[in-house]
Motif scaffolding. Structure first.
Motif, short mmCIF file in Angstrom:
data_model
loop_
_atom_site.label_atom_id
_atom_site.label_comp_id
_atom_site.label_asym_id
_atom_site.label_seq_id
_atom_site.Cartn_x
_atom_site.Cartn_y
_atom_site.Cartn_z
N ARG A 1 -12.48 -1.75 8.80
CA ARG A 1 -11.88 -1.05 9.93
C ARG A 1 -11.27 -2.03 10.94
N GLU A 2 -12.02 -3.05 11.34
CA GLU A 2 -11.53 -3.98 12.35
C GLU A 2 -10.39 -4.85 11.81
N ILE A 3 -10.47 -5.22 10.53
CA ILE A 3 -9.40 -6.04 9.94
C ILE A 3 -8.10 -5.26 9.91
N VAL A 4 -8.17 -3.98 9.48
CA VAL A 4 -6.97 -3.14 9.43
C VAL A 4 -6.42 -2.95 10.84
N ALA A 5 -7.31 -2.75 11.81
CA ALA A 5 -6.86 -2.57 13.20
C ALA A 5 -6.13 -3.81 13.71
N ALA A 6 -6.62 -4.99 13.32
CA ALA A 6 -5.95 -6.22 13.74
C ALA A 6 -4.55 -6.32 13.13
N GLN B 1 -4.41 -0.80 3.85
CA GLN B 1 -5.85 -0.75 3.56
C GLN B 1 -6.14 -1.26 2.15
N ALA B 2 -5.34 -0.82 1.19
CA ALA B 2 -5.55 -1.27 -0.18
C ALA B 2 -5.36 -2.77 -0.31
N ARG B 3 -4.39 -3.32 0.42
CA ARG B 3 -4.11 -4.75 0.32
C ARG B 3 -5.19 -5.58 1.02
N VAL B 4 -5.74 -5.06 2.09
CA VAL B 4 -6.86 -5.75 2.73
C VAL B 4 -8.04 -5.81 1.76
N ARG B 5 -8.31 -4.71 1.10
CA ARG B 5 -9.41 -4.69 0.13
C ARG B 5 -9.15 -5.66 -1.02
N GLY B 6 -7.90 -5.67 -1.49
CA GLY B 6 -7.56 -6.59 -2.57
C GLY B 6 -7.73 -8.04 -2.16
N GLY C 1 1.61 6.32 7.77
CA GLY C 1 1.97 6.87 6.47
C GLY C 1 1.65 5.90 5.34
N LEU C 2 2.60 5.76 4.42
CA LEU C 2 2.39 4.92 3.25
C LEU C 2 2.14 3.47 3.63
N THR C 3 2.79 2.99 4.69
CA THR C 3 2.59 1.61 5.13
C THR C 3 1.14 1.35 5.47
N ASP D 1 -5.01 -2.66 -4.95
CA ASP D 1 -5.92 -2.29 -6.03
C ASP D 1 -5.42 -2.74 -7.40
N THR D 2 -4.21 -3.31 -7.47
CA THR D 2 -3.77 -3.92 -8.73
C THR D 2 -4.21 -5.37 -8.84
N ASN D 3 -4.81 -5.93 -7.82
CA ASN D 3 -5.30 -7.31 -7.91
C ASN D 3 -6.36 -7.41 -9.00
#
Length: 567
Positions: free
Chosen positions: A361-366, A388-393, A381-383, A426-428
């Protein structure tokens, strides 16, 4: 009478010394069992398929050294003929190599046969490196038995549909007592039954008993299932070696029949085919084990969302690596449901694996704040979903780098087909385990694992919940996709078509006929077709996917990225 040993080994591409060690061990076992011939798979010296390693001068020199070492090794078992597969050099116009079968005996090459039919379809590209062999039959008399030889594809054209040449006809004219075929035939759903039917028919039509020797193991996307077999004109397939395992087994060939090594008859028919789900499970586990072992990984990490795709990936990873070598990471965001965390905890408890929690949550907010300050507009939206998916990756790759784990990506074939995945998110990963399973098959395989294990390995709460990426409030997959049973039928029709098995093809065609009968259905098919085409660029950048079906994304489906799909 002739005693033959099937050398169903698991060679590693490029590991000539290691592959030769496997052959020497098998040859010693064959000799101890009184065999006169030991037979290894196609390109057993180099592993199948070396690809553009065959363009490397150093690799070609290593092959020559390997062939000399194989000839020398054959002296260790002086009463044994070695049948091996290897690339060999040739002179004259055309490619400088041939895909060859060599028979070695007491340090000498006593027979050479070059593969005539070089496949260039689906995952194959042998004509890229090899020149076809001449249209001749090669026969070797061992004791009182005349043995003829073939290599894989040479045996697949007995119906005469794919090539102008049918090597079986020339071989039948030479009238051997027995045909030995060495093979590297990638496994997919239905392939074993296809082999049995084809070789039983060829044996019957040509009045020739056949020994089919195959390799086992995983190489990048491809998995080879072993299951070498023997067939006779009257009885069809009478013996089969182990599936998905190495197997060194000695048979007796006498008076046109195959017998056990003690000269007794085989006890009964070969084993029933695995169910599709049991097949998928074995193929994925073997493919993952060999991929990891050959790439130097001993542990795996998976992002655990509480959804069914990551749950299945984790269950398969545990089977391949052991629970102590698998780590799951849950990364809740402000859109994650309470169940996504609790379901992840229960799954990992059931599997006996470590679950790490890394909120985003905090990383995405930053990222949101920085993007807003830089551009003057907040991501939405999509951005925001893809952020979020790229932060997780990024977190998963961070863990992989820090601890040396192989990151397994969790996308299924349905979502990968239509681009329902995020590049660099999520493709990582290094390998996709379920990327050739449609979503409906993901559900089915999860239920199969629970039933086979006799317990709730994958919680029913995960299996029963409605699929969601949880990247936006209340998001469901069906917000942008048709129900998965409908989507999967369309995808099977568009991607695999007549490559589907007969029963599956019949079902899919019936359902497609219902869709084509309506304007809405035709529009849906067109939309899905467009989505498949537009997302080729994502698949081109995604990790390799273990091939399970007759047409998987990867080397077996070569499509342009920059193209129009208006037909």
């Amino acid at each position: 009478m002739l005693r033959l040993t099937i050398g169903q080994i698991n060679p590693t591409i490029g590991d000539i010394d290691g592959n030769l060690a496997l052959m020497r061990a098998a040859a010693r076992k064959a000799a101890s069992e009184g065999a006169q011939m030991v037979v290894f798979p196609e390109l057993s010296l180099t592993g199948y398929y070396p690809g553009d390693l065959l363009d490397e001068p150093g690799f070609l020199a290593a092959i020559e050294r390997g062939l000399e070492a194989a000839r020398a090794a054959s002296r260790e078992t002086p009463d044994l003929y070695w049948v091996i597969g290897a690339p060999v050099t040739r002179s004259g116009p055309g490619k400088r190599l041939q895909n060859a079968l060599l028979v070695l005996h007491q340090g000498e090459e006593v027979l050479r046969y070059a593969k005539q039919l070089l496949p260039t379809y689906n995952v194959f590209d042998e004509r890229r490196h090899f020149e076809p062999g001449p249209d001749v039959a090669r026969i070797l008399k061992v004791g009182s038995t005349r043995v003829g030889f073939m290599i894989c594809e040479d045996s697949w054209n007995d119906a005469g549909k794919d090539y102008a040449v049918n090597p079986f006809e020339r071989l039948a004219d030479a009238a051997p007592d027995l045909v030995v075929s060495i093979n590297a035939s990638p496994s997919n759903l239905g392939k074993r039954a296809q082999r049995h039917a084809l070789f039983a028919a060829a044996s019957r039509r040509n009045h020739l008993p056949i020994l089919y020797v195959h390799q086992v193991g995983g190489h990048d996307q491809l998995v080879f299932d072993g299951a070498s077999f023997a067939a006779t004109p009257d009885a069809g397939v009478v013996f089969e070696a182990k599936q998905f395992e190495e197997d060194i087994v000695t048979l007796v060939f006498e008076n046109g029949d195959f017998l056990q090594n003690d000269c007794s008859a085989f006890p009964g028919p070969v084993a029933e085919a695995l169910s599709p789900m049991a097949f998928y499970r074995k193929q994925i586990v073997l493919g993952l084990r060999d991929y990891a072992r050959r790439c130097g990984f001993k542990k795996a990490v998976v992002g655990c969302s509480g959804g069914i795709d990551s749950a299945l990936t984790l269950a398969l990873a545990v089977e391949a690596f052991g629970a102590e070598n698998v780590t799951a990471i849950t990364m809740p965001s402000r859109f994650s449901s309470e169940g996504s965390v609790s379901d992840s905890e229960r799954l990992c408890h059931n599997l006996g694996i470590e679950l790490l929690t890394h909120p985003i949550r905090e990383i995405v907010a930053a990222f949101e704040s920085g993007f807003t300050q830089a551009t003057g507009a907040a991501p939405q939206g999509l951005t925001l979903e893809n952020l979020q998916a790229r932060v997780r990756g990024t977190i998963l790759m961070e863990y992989s780098n820090a601890h040396g784990h192989l990151l397994l990506t969790t996308g299924n074939k349905s979502e990968i087909s239509v681009g329902y995945c995020t590049l660099y998110g999520d493709t990582n990963g290094g390998l996709g385990l379920i990327g050739d399973l449609y979503k409906t098959e993901v559900f089915e395989l999860c239920r199969h694992i629970n039933a086979a294990e006799g317990r709730e390995v994958i919680p029913l709460a995960i299996i029963d919940k409605e699929p969601s990426a949880e990247l936006a409030p209340g998001q469901k997959d069906t917000d942008s996709l048709p129900p998965y049973p409908v989507l999967d039928d369309i995808l099977k029709h568009l991607i695999e078509g007549d490559r589907l098995g007969p029963s599956e093809q019949e079902t899919v065609q019936a359902r497609m006929a219902d869709l084509i009968a309506t304007d809405t259905g035709r529009a849906l098919i067109a939309r899905i077709k467009g989505m498949i085409g537009r997302n080729e660029y994502k698949r081109r950048q995604a990790p390799p996917i273990l091939r399970l079906r007759s047409r998987a994304f990867g080397s077996g489906r070569q499509m342009p990225i920059a193209a129009r799909h208006t037909f």
